[in-house]
Design an enzyme around this catalytic site. Structure first.
Site, PDB file in Angstrom:
ATOM      1  N   CYS A   1       0.875  -1.182   0.000  1.00 42.44           N
ATOM      2  CA  CYS A   1       0.000   0.000   0.000  1.00 42.44           C
ATOM      3  C   CYS A   1       0.906   1.225   0.000  1.00 42.44           C
ATOM      4  CB  CYS A   1      -0.923  -0.009   1.212  1.00 42.44           C
ATOM      5  SG  CYS A   1      -1.780  -1.587   1.491  1.00 42.44           S
TER       6      CYS A   1
ATOM      7  N   ALA B   1       1.361   4.356  -1.666  1.00 51.05           N
ATOM      8  CA  ALA B   1       1.176   5.811  -1.765  1.00 51.05           C
ATOM      9  C   ALA B   1       1.161   6.449  -0.380  1.00 51.05           C
ATOM     10  CB  ALA B   1      -0.117   6.124  -2.510  1.00 51.05           C
ATOM     11  N   PRO B   2       1.680   7.668  -0.245  1.00 50.72           N
ATOM     12  CA  PRO B   2       2.196   8.537  -1.311  1.00 50.72           C
ATOM     13  C   PRO B   2       3.620   8.226  -1.751  1.00 50.72           C
ATOM     14  CG  PRO B   2       2.316   9.675   0.773  1.00 50.72           C
ATOM     15  CD  PRO B   2       1.618   8.371   1.056  1.00 50.72           C
TER      16      PRO B   2
ATOM     17  N   GLY C   1       6.533   7.675   0.520  1.00 49.37           N
ATOM     18  CA  GLY C   1       7.622   7.994   1.448  1.00 49.37           C
ATOM     19  C   GLY C   1       8.408   6.778   1.893  1.00 49.37           C
ATOM     20  N   LYS C   2       7.706   5.688   2.220  1.00 48.89           N
ATOM     21  CA  LYS C   2       8.402   4.481   2.698  1.00 48.89           C
ATOM     22  C   LYS C   2       9.132   3.774   1.558  1.00 48.89           C
ATOM     23  CE  LYS C   2       5.424   3.739   6.732  1.00 48.89           C
ATOM     24  NZ  LYS C   2       4.563   4.930   6.553  1.00 48.89           N
TER      25      LYS C   2
ATOM     26  N   ASP D   1      -5.580  -4.672  -6.204  1.00 47.58           N
ATOM     27  CA  ASP D   1      -6.149  -4.828  -4.865  1.00 47.58           C
ATOM     28  C   ASP D   1      -5.148  -5.657  -4.066  1.00 47.58           C
ATOM     29  OD1 ASP D   1      -7.533  -5.611  -2.566  1.00 47.58           O
ATOM     30  OD2 ASP D   1      -9.446  -5.761  -3.598  1.00 47.58           O
TER      31      ASP D   1
ATOM     32  N   CYS E   1      -0.849   4.371  11.016  1.00 47.52           N
ATOM     33  CA  CYS E   1      -0.624   5.671  11.654  1.00 47.52           C
ATOM     34  C   CYS E   1      -1.799   6.008  12.573  1.00 47.52           C
ATOM     35  CB  CYS E   1      -0.399   6.768  10.615  1.00 47.52           C
ATOM     36  SG  CYS E   1      -1.600   6.799   9.284  1.00 47.52           S
TER      37      CYS E   1
END
Length: 374
Positions: free
Chosen positions: A179, A181-182, A184-185, A233, A305
């Site tokens: 998963c 987006a956006p 960063g990871k 998915d 988060c």
């Protein structure tokens, strides 16, 4: 010249002088008025900004959080709530891009009081991944996306880096960011190591476009061959690519505490809270898919988060209880290093970390858990 005429001319000159003086006085009055108006406008703008900020806090969400988190976290929730409700005390980390490294930016960060997130001697932190933080609130200036020009750094919540560190990617490994987006990871992963393949997946169409732009902004074209981007998915990837990856990161969709708390649409916030119970079921499905996508001996990191126990430890416990081919991985070494810069919740298992926002350490919320496929 007859006296009456001289007298009349003198009067005219006096009138002209009075006229000039009057115009000057009007000019000074206008300047003062403009200054007062400008000052008043600034005051109104500041008041409006503060009022707008106060209005952004969604009372429906705050009430829900108060009820849930005061029960789950106890008295510590009071201080967490104050941090989450006050964006002025939020902090932002700066992740330098090794593919367009700038010593000028690094020096500027140091001059402004930023420091590396972990000491250079830390065993769980590779120095190829340079992430700078500051104890003071504030945000380093963002860089805009420019086609053909790599950005020099990425702004993020420093707690996000912990999920990447926990994954411990080795050079040449096949990695799935389920998963992504956006992005960063994914960016942090590529700063940390040189995977043989990084598969970045994002199901949502708009967020997938955002992910692609992020990758283009930070990764040179010569390395893009190591990256694949899909819009699948995540719950189906395990069936589509069974045992295809050495490491999997599941940064799951969750009830993002920071953004939900500032939802300006009360109806949308109410709908989100009503749908919140369904999130754990989706998270469990994503984890089951991730386990299928892992090769035997591979490991996965699950992160969110949110502070919500239902979406964090309850999800991981359910997987451990129902999947006989996975086991927890001890992260106490990472926790020990992280405790210097982050406030970690007590009472969690050794395979878990929960970062609690605190003044001066306003990172998180961030939950991280690590599992291994046997």
């Amino acid at each position: 010249m007859p006296f009456p005429l001289r007298r009349a001319r003198g009067a005219m000159r006096a009138l002209r002088r009075l006229g000039r003086l009057a115009r000057r006085l009007r000019g000074w009055v206008d300047v003062c008025r403009r200054r007062d108006t400008h000052s008043s406008a600034e005051e109104q703008l500041e008041t409006k900004s503060k009022t707008k900020l106060q209005k952004k806090i969604c009372q429906v969400v705050l009430s829900h959080f108060e009820k849930q988190y005061s029960k789950e976290l106890g008295e510590v929730w009071n201080s967490i709530s104050q941090v989450l409700s006050t964006p002025q005390c939020w902090q932002y980390a700066v992740l330098l891009n090794k593919f367009n490294f700038s010593s000028e930016v690094e020096n500027d960060l140091r001059l402004k009081g930023y420091r590396l997130i972990f000491p250079e001697t830390s065993s769980c932190f590779r120095q190829s991944l340079k992430c700078y933080i500051s104890s003071s609130p504030g945000r380093f200036p963002a860089q805009k996306h420019r086609a053909g020009k790599l950005k020099e750094y990425y702004l993020l919540n420093a707690a996000s880096v912990l999920a990447v560190l926990a994954l411990e990617v080795e050079n040449g490994e096949k990695v799935l960011d389920m998963c992504a987006a956006p992005g960063g990871k994914s960016i942090a992963t590529l700063q940390y190591a040189w995977p043989g393949l990084l598969h970045c997946n994002e199901y949502d169409h708009l967020r997938s476009r955002w992910l692609k732009q992020t990758l283009e902004s930070f990764i040179p074209e010569s390395l893009m061959s190591l990256i694949t981007v899909s819009q699948l998915d995540g719950r189906q990837i395990g069936n589509l690519q069974p045992e295809g990856f050495d490491k999997v990161l599941v940064d799951a969709p969750c009830s993002n505490d920071r953004s939900w708390l500032f939802c300006s649409d009360t109806q949308q916030a109410t709908l989100r809270l009503a749908q919140r119970k369904a999130l754990s079921a989706i998270q469990i499905q994503l984890l089951r898919s991730a386990i299928k996508a892992l090769r035997p001996g591979g490991s996965l990191v699950y992160s969110t988060c949110t502070l919500s126990k239902v979406e964090n430890s309850d999800v991981v416990t359910h997987i451990l209880d129902s999947c006989s081919n996975v086991c927890p991985v001890d992260m106490s070494a990472l926790a020990s290093s992280a405790s210097q810069e982050f406030t970690l919740a007590s009472g969690v298992q050794q395979h878990e970390l929960l970062v609690l926002p605190e003044r001066g350490k306003a990172w998180g919320p961030m939950y991280v858990a690590k599992l291994k496929k046997m």
